[in-house]
Write a protein that holds these residues in place. Structure first.
Motif, PDB file in Angstrom:
ATOM      1  N   GLU A  15      28.491 -12.252  -9.298  1.00 44.25           N
ATOM      2  CA  GLU A  15      28.574 -13.679  -9.577  1.00 44.25           C
ATOM      3  C   GLU A  15      28.805 -14.408  -8.270  1.00 44.25           C
ATOM      4  N   THR A  16      28.224 -15.584  -8.140  1.00 43.69           N
ATOM      5  CA  THR A  16      28.501 -16.455  -7.009  1.00 43.69           C
ATOM      6  C   THR A  16      29.425 -17.547  -7.518  1.00 43.69           C
ATOM      7  N   ILE A  17      30.549 -17.736  -6.846  1.00 43.14           N
ATOM      8  CA  ILE A  17      31.506 -18.754  -7.263  1.00 43.14           C
ATOM      9  C   ILE A  17      31.879 -19.624  -6.073  1.00 43.14           C
ATOM     10  N   GLN A  18      32.389 -20.789  -6.382  1.00 45.98           N
ATOM     11  CA  GLN A  18      32.921 -21.712  -5.391  1.00 45.98           C
ATOM     12  C   GLN A  18      34.307 -22.123  -5.862  1.00 45.98           C
ATOM     13  N   PRO A  19      35.146 -22.595  -4.944  1.00 47.41           N
ATOM     14  CA  PRO A  19      36.513 -22.974  -5.333  1.00 47.41           C
ATOM     15  C   PRO A  19      36.579 -24.030  -6.444  1.00 47.41           C
ATOM     16  N   ASN A  20      35.541 -24.832  -6.600  1.00 45.07           N
ATOM     17  CA  ASN A  20      35.551 -25.868  -7.638  1.00 45.07           C
ATOM     18  C   ASN A  20      34.910 -25.398  -8.944  1.00 45.07           C
ATOM     19  N   ASP A  21      34.624 -24.126  -9.063  1.00 44.30           N
ATOM     20  CA  ASP A  21      34.003 -23.572 -10.264  1.00 44.30           C
ATOM     21  C   ASP A  21      34.987 -23.671 -11.431  1.00 44.30           C
ATOM     22  N   PRO A  22      34.609 -24.349 -12.514  1.00 39.63           N
ATOM     23  CA  PRO A  22      35.544 -24.501 -13.646  1.00 39.63           C
ATOM     24  C   PRO A  22      35.918 -23.174 -14.309  1.00 39.63           C
ATOM     25  N   TYR A  36      42.060 -21.192  -0.875  1.00 41.27           N
ATOM     26  CA  TYR A  36      42.982 -20.371  -0.084  1.00 41.27           C
ATOM     27  C   TYR A  36      43.114 -18.970  -0.692  1.00 41.27           C
ATOM     28  N   HIS A  37      43.263 -18.902  -1.998  1.00 40.87           N
ATOM     29  CA  HIS A  37      43.417 -17.604  -2.652  1.00 40.87           C
ATOM     30  C   HIS A  37      42.127 -16.791  -2.596  1.00 40.87           C
ATOM     31  N   LEU A  38      40.980 -17.461  -2.689  1.00 39.39           N
ATOM     32  CA  LEU A  38      39.714 -16.756  -2.532  1.00 39.39           C
ATOM     33  C   LEU A  38      39.594 -16.192  -1.114  1.00 39.39           C
ATOM     34  N   GLN A  39      40.067 -16.947  -0.140  1.00 39.68           N
ATOM     35  CA  GLN A  39      40.041 -16.477   1.241  1.00 39.68           C
ATOM     36  C   GLN A  39      40.926 -15.228   1.392  1.00 39.68           C
ATOM     37  N   LEU A  40      42.090 -15.231   0.761  1.00 40.07           N
ATOM     38  CA  LEU A  40      42.956 -14.050   0.801  1.00 40.07           C
ATOM     39  C   LEU A  40      42.265 -12.840   0.174  1.00 40.07           C
ATOM     40  N   LEU A  41      41.576 -13.057  -0.938  1.00 44.43           N
ATOM     41  CA  LEU A  41      40.842 -11.966  -1.586  1.00 44.43           C
ATOM     42  C   LEU A  41      39.716 -11.462  -0.694  1.00 44.43           C
ATOM     43  N   GLN A  42      39.071 -12.389   0.023  1.00 41.87           N
ATOM     44  CA  GLN A  42      37.993 -12.015   0.940  1.00 41.87           C
ATOM     45  C   GLN A  42      38.545 -11.180   2.088  1.00 41.87           C
ATOM     46  N   GLU A  43      39.696 -11.554   2.604  1.00 44.89           N
ATOM     47  CA  GLU A  43      40.317 -10.804   3.697  1.00 44.89           C
ATOM     48  C   GLU A  43      40.655  -9.374   3.284  1.00 44.89           C
ATOM     49  N   ARG A  44      40.921  -9.166   2.013  1.00 44.16           N
ATOM     50  CA  ARG A  44      41.241  -7.836   1.494  1.00 44.16           C
ATOM     51  C   ARG A  44      40.005  -7.081   1.016  1.00 44.16           C
ATOM     52  N   LEU A  46      37.972  -7.923  -1.492  1.00 42.10           N
ATOM     53  CA  LEU A  46      37.770  -7.983  -2.944  1.00 42.10           C
ATOM     54  C   LEU A  46      36.670  -8.944  -3.352  1.00 42.10           C
ATOM     55  N   VAL A  47      36.326  -9.872  -2.493  1.00 44.14           N
ATOM     56  CA  VAL A  47      35.162 -10.742  -2.671  1.00 44.14           C
ATOM     57  C   VAL A  47      34.468 -10.822  -1.321  1.00 44.14           C
ATOM     58  N   GLU A  48      33.193 -11.183  -1.334  1.00 42.06           N
ATOM     59  CA  GLU A  48      32.437 -11.305  -0.092  1.00 42.06           C
ATOM     60  C   GLU A  48      31.990 -12.742   0.101  1.00 42.06           C
ATOM     61  N   TYR A  58      31.022 -14.134  -3.285  1.00 37.25           N
ATOM     62  CA  TYR A  58      30.368 -13.201  -4.183  1.00 37.25           C
ATOM     63  C   TYR A  58      31.426 -12.296  -4.787  1.00 37.25           C
ATOM     64  N   VAL A  59      31.405 -12.194  -6.095  1.00 38.96           N
ATOM     65  CA  VAL A  59      32.320 -11.321  -6.824  1.00 38.96           C
ATOM     66  C   VAL A  59      31.470 -10.238  -7.478  1.00 38.96           C
ATOM     67  N   TYR A  60      31.837  -8.985  -7.247  1.00 43.31           N
ATOM     68  CA  TYR A  60      31.074  -7.857  -7.796  1.00 43.31           C
ATOM     69  C   TYR A  60      31.879  -7.165  -8.879  1.00 43.31           C
ATOM     70  N   ALA A  61      31.187  -6.781  -9.944  1.00 41.44           N
ATOM     71  CA  ALA A  61      31.847  -6.140 -11.078  1.00 41.44           C
ATOM     72  C   ALA A  61      32.399  -4.772 -10.719  1.00 41.44           C
TER      73      ALA A  61
END
Length: 67
Positions: A15-22, A36-44, A46-48, A58-61
Motif C-alpha cells: 500500500e502507498t500511504i501519506q501522513p494525511n491518509d484517513p 513523524y511516526h511514519l518516519q520512525l517506522l521508516q528508520e526501523r 518497517l516502511v519504505e 510504502y507498507v508491505y504486508a
C-alpha cells in the motif's frame, strides 16, 4: 503501527500511504504527528520511502520485525 497493520492487504501486497491518509488517522494526532511516526517506522525498516516521494510511504504486508 496498529492502523498500518489493519490495512486490508493480500499476502506480499503493498500500500502507498501519506501522513494525511484517513485510513491511518488517529484522533488527537495531527498530520505532522503521523508523519513523524511514519518516519520512525521508516528508520526501523518497517516502511519504505521511494527516493522521489518523501511524503509517501510504502507498507508491505510481508514485513515482520525479527523474521
Amino acid at each position: 503501527m496498529l492502523k498500518l497493520e489493519a490495512l486490508p492487504m493480500e499476502m506480499y501486497g503493498a500500500e502507498t500511504i501519506q501522513p494525511n491518509d484517513p485510513r491511518i488517522a488517529v484522533e488527537g494526532y495531527s498530520e505532522e504527528d503521523i508523519a513523524y511516526h511514519l518516519q520512525l517506522l521508516q528508520e526501523r525498516g518497517l516502511v519504505e520511502v521511494p527516493d522521489s516521494h518523501h511524503d509517501r510511504y510504502y507498507v508491505y504486508a510481508a514485513v515482520v520485525a525479527g523474521a
